[in-house]
Design a protein around this motif. Structure first.
Motif: not given
Length: 636
Positions: A340-347, A361-366, A438-443
């Protein structure tokens, strides 16, 4: 002589930077220093940072050796600081005055390339400082001026931008007056002429229709949960230093899993700065962290006692200490994707400077724990896999998710960090970013989360969220015209729909649903073409249909995007789930009066199921990968 020749050979084979070259005379193995120099070269950082962050040498051992090289004292116990220290200036400068009678006039904790500069200077004997580690200097500052640190974390936003700060309240009198005003308006509406009553009903219903439009429009924005990288990943040398902040409070159960998840991040260790922030009286979490062998890139920051006891206050304690130009916030139960950090740094590297934040993207797992967790899964799928990416695509204000939020650190500091008095600091910060342009981008990168499985914990958590949405609405609605001018009409409409609109729609959801059912089942619609008298009923029926479409369709689409077809049958039960959301909204309004800054803590580590396996507990001894051997000076 053979020993000396081998050292010279190593020095010739790998040019050692000055910040570690002096360690040869301390008996540090040349191979270890060569490894640090190679790590530094590959990561594009200084060799001292690579040496320490990779765990090749203990921090105390390094600074002791540096002190011996400079011929100055090393302070490893309690450090008595003199007057003139300040937070955050003193720990950031790495320099502080010592109390009179100390071993030197001042103490230093140089980092990175500052070490090489210090080694190159010829300091007068009267100026030579004592040395200590950055961690010890920071702890000494916290011990010397705990009230100043606590005040900075709690009040910096109020001091620098009072128009952005929530002022605890409103009091019971103000809320009582607001309730009386609403009741008076309702009574007055019954006395209005028929035409004005129709116009009022149409206006209210149209406002709710607008809120639904944003959710329905999001269905048509492509946002795959796993998309191939369109650009090659950044090489390690070009990656920024990344700070990871996690605020922990009574989280001993999940500490091993959390450390294991963060240790698995695929990022150069020399460029990672991971900070856990705990409360001073949280002995259980402190003991759990002490039992886990933390890698050298991890640091535990103890927040001084202070009020309010909230997550944003804890984050504000650590924000000034962040070393990274990028920063991410995770929650205690999170398991982020390793890349995730590598991808965010690239964006971030390709995005314009106005993109200040990326929401993961937050994903509920239980999901299998209970009906509540299944509904929570659907709700998050709608929010983070459908609606959030659409708002980012449209460049509209986005209430942040509170975790897996990545920032440009400089912009975050310009925003004065988080509002310590707002219990949904994420939603508030999203609004402030929009107000500042400022804007918020999608990761598109997943972070696994745990949802409460029982009604009591779920209701406390959701009550806090609804209370925080009201706090944010009151804060930025104090001067509505100024807010409208700063946002513009469309952004202001979106902000109204996402924050106060969410609370208001939850408050009136049971009533409007009953009215719509009544109109649909029992009210007789005249056969004649009477447009105006029939308009409120027609809008009520339309709102009923579109509202349920806006509630159910994003959740269903989110399930299809994640290929969770086994949860589709839960989608029709969401109207019942939102009755509980309505209850939470009413409790949130009440709690705004009775306990405006109370933080309803959610207990984690209770999941009984895990779709991905990420939430399954593991033994503490396996929390991190084996650490490389560290060098320490032989005894004697």
């Amino acid at each position: 002589m053979s020993f000396l020749r081998s050292r010279l050979a190593w020095t010739d084979a790998v040019a050692l930077p000055p910040e570690i070259a002096f360690l040869l005379a301390e008996g540090v193995p040349p191979a270890l220093l060569a490894r640090a120099a190679t790590l530094a070269r590959d990561a594009g950082t200084d060799a001292a940072t690579a040496l320490l962050r990779a765990g090749l040498m203990d921090e105390d051992a390094y600074y002791r050796a540096l002190a011996r090289r400079l011929g100055v004292p090393f302070l490893d116990g309690a450090i008595a600081l003199g007057p003139g220290i300040a937070f955050p200036e003193t720990p950031l400068a790495g320099l502080a005055p010592l109390a009179p009678g100390g071993p030197a006039p001042r103490v230093m904790a140089p980092e990175g390339r500052d070490v090489a500069e210090l080694l190159s200077l010829r300091l007068p004997r009267s100026w030579r400082p004592a040395l200590t580690t950055p961690r010890r200097l920071r702890e000494a500052v916290f011990a010397a001026i705990p009230q100043a640190v606590a005040a900075h974390a709690s009040d910096d936003l109020e001091i620098r931008r009072p128009d952005w700060a929530f002022r605890p309240g409103p009091g019971a009198i103000h809320v009582g007056l607001a309730v009386l005003l609403v009741l008076a308006a309702g009574c007055a509406a019954t006395l209005l002429p028929a035409a004005l009553a129709v116009l009022l009903a149409v206006a209210v219903q149209s406002a709710f229709l607008v809120m639904a439009v944003f959710r329905i429009g999001a269905l048509f924005v492509a946002a795959p949960v796993e998309s191939a990288e369109e650009h090659p990943p950044l090489p390690d040398r070009e990656l920024p230093v990344y700070t990871v902040l996690v605020a922990l409070h009574r989280e001993a159960e999940v500490v091993p899993r959390l450390v294991r998840a963060l240790a698995a991040l695929d990022y150069p260790v020399a460029k990672l700065d991971i900070k856990f922030v705990i409360e001073a009286d949280d002995s259980e979490t402190a003991a759990a962290l002490a039992r886990v062998p933390l890698p050298a890139r991890f640091e535990v920051v103890v927040a001084p006692p202070g009020l309010p006891r909230t997550k944003p206050r804890a984050l504000n304690v650590a924000l000034p200490l962040a070393r990274g130009s990028c920063l991410v916030v995770y929650d205690a139960e999170d398991v982020p994707d390793p890349g995730q950090l590598r991808r965010a740094a690239g964006i971030f590297s390709r995005a314009p400077a106005t993109t200040a934040c990326l929401q993961g993207r937050l994903v509920i797992d239980n999901a299998s724990d209970s009906w509540l967790t299944r509904c929570f899964v659907l709700e998050y799928a709608a929010l983070f896999d459908v609606l959030g990416p659409a708002l980012a695509h449209w460049h509209l204000p986005t209430p942040l998710g509170g975790t897996s939020t990545h920032f440009r650190t400089q912009v975050l500091r310009q925003m004065c960090g988080w509002d310590a008095h707002n219990v949904t600091e994420d939603a508030d910060l999203g609004m402030r970013l929009a107000l500042a342009g400022y804007d918020v981008g999608d990761l598109p990168s997943a972070t696994i989360e745990e949802a409460p499985a029982r009604l009591g914990p779920w209701l406390r958590q959701r009550t806090r969220w609804m209370k925080g949405f009201v706090q944010t609405s009151l804060t930025h609605g104090r001067r509505p015209l100024r807010t409208l001018r700063a946002l513009g009409p469309l952004d202001a409409l979106c902000a109204l729909a996402m924050l106060p609109g969410t609370v208001i729609s939850a408050l009136v959801y049971p009533l409007f649903t009953l009215l719509a059912v009544r109109d649909f089942l029992w009210r007789e619609i005249p056969a004649g073409p009477a447009f105006w008298p029939n308009l409120p009923v027609a809008l009520s029926l339309t709102l009923f249909g579109i509202g349920f479409l806006a509630m159910l369709a994003p959740a269903a689409l989110g399930c299809f995007r994640r290929d969770w077809r086994d949860l589709i049958w839960i989608v029709p039960t969401l109207p019942a789930y939102f009755l509980l959301v309505s209850l939470a909204a009413w409790l949130g309004v009440i709690e705004l009066v009775t306990a405006p800054t109370r933080w309803n803590k959610t207990q984690h580590g209770l999941a009984r199921s895990s779709r991905s396996g990420a939430l399954k507990p593991g033994p503490a001894v396996r929390a991190v990968s084996p650490a490389p051997p560290r060098w320490s000076r032989p005894a004697g």
